[in-house]
Design an enzyme around this catalytic site. Structure first.
Site, PDB file in Angstrom:
ATOM      1  CB  CYS A  78      -0.986   0.106   1.357  1.00 51.59           C
ATOM      2  SG  CYS A  78      -2.116  -1.377   1.277  1.00 51.59           S
ATOM      3  CG  HIS A 134      -2.025   2.577   4.693  1.00 52.47           C
ATOM      4  ND1 HIS A 134      -2.004   1.310   4.209  1.00 52.47           N
ATOM      5  CD2 HIS A 134      -0.943   2.569   5.881  1.00 52.47           C
ATOM      6  CE1 HIS A 134      -1.276   0.547   5.205  1.00 52.47           C
ATOM      7  NE2 HIS A 134      -0.620   1.129   6.049  1.00 52.47           N
TER       8      HIS A 134
END
Length: 268
Positions: A78, A134
């Protein structure tokens, strides 16, 4: 207007960066609205136009009408992928090449790096984000609202459950800087689609073009999806694969709903 799945991520990055700088369009020409839809942990063979068992009619239609870059790749996890997209720099140049940013880590995407939404704002765009960030949150300066986005709705980290929006029993769902405690039981793909459509419907074209970044939680683990999306995949014996297929189809439905909202709003 282009909406492109994660496998063609860099095409949209190029369009966005150049449109703000004026290199892609003639001086004085209207700037396009930009919608970037990012699928999380989405496999190459899990999209319909690659011959998959999984049905993705809306993504297939957009791909057929647009440009497919079949040999452009994201990073396998991610944080590095997201940092590359939003800074235009390989993760080895931002220090985020080693893995994801954990919720307990005092780390984030370096403040010295200009971001895509920040650059687009200089070109007259409003910038909005709905979905998964994130990229760090240990100080307020690292939050999406302080990295170029005019509005943010979604998760700051990853691995939340899809309907409680919690990680390790802690809520991770925010409307800008305020926790949203009223969405328990609402599947995140439906929720993020709804919030993205709100952004589209509230956009005033007379105030300039719009950049909407929609990084879905889907199809990242945990493998959770409403039952109605798995009924068409009962021939898939592996329960995890069946749930994953349903998650992809649900996400594809969201892509279709966002596309339809853009058309109704006259932004297509």
């Amino acid at each position: 207007m282009m909406t492109i799945p994660g496998s063609t991520i860099y095409l949209t990055l190029t369009l966005a960066a150049y449109s703000a700088s004026g290199f892609l369009f003639e001086p004085g020409s209207p700037k396009p609205n930009i919608v970037f839809i990012l699928a999380d942990d989405y496999g190459y063979h899990d999209v319909g136009y690659h011959g998959s068992r999984i049905r993705t009619p809306n993504i297939d239609r957009l791909a057929g009408q647009g440009v497919k870059l079949e040999n452009y790749y994201v990073q396998p996890i991610c944080t590095p992928t997201r940092s590359q997209l939003l800074t235009g720099r390989y993760q080895i140049h931002t220090g985020l090449q080693h893995g994801i940013i954990q919720h307990h880590q005092p780390n984030g995407m370096g403040l010295q790096f200009p971001t895509l939404p920040h650059t687009l704002k200089q070109g007259g765009y409003s910038s909005h984000m709905v979905g998964k960030w994130h990229l760090g949150f240990y100080k307020s300066a690292y939050l999406p609202n302080n990295r170029g986005f005019d509005s943010f709705y979604g998760f700051l980290i990853g691995d939340e459950t899809y309907s409680t929006h919690k990680k390790e029993n802690h809520l991770d769902l925010r409307d800008n800087l305020v926790p949203d405690r009223n969405q328990t039981g609402v599947y995140s793909t439906h929720l993020f689609t709804h919030k993205a459509i709100d952004v589209i419907n509230n956009h005033d074209p007379t105030q300039g073009p719009m950049f909407l970044y929609l990084p879905y939680q889907s199809v990242h683990s945990p493998l959770e999806v409403p039952d109605r999306y798995t009924r068409q995949y009962q021939d898939i014996a592996d329960i995890d694969r069946r749930n994953y297929a349903g998650m992809v189809t649900c996400m594809d439905e969201g892509v279709g709903n966002v596309t339809e909202a853009l058309k109704k709003a006259g932004l297509w």
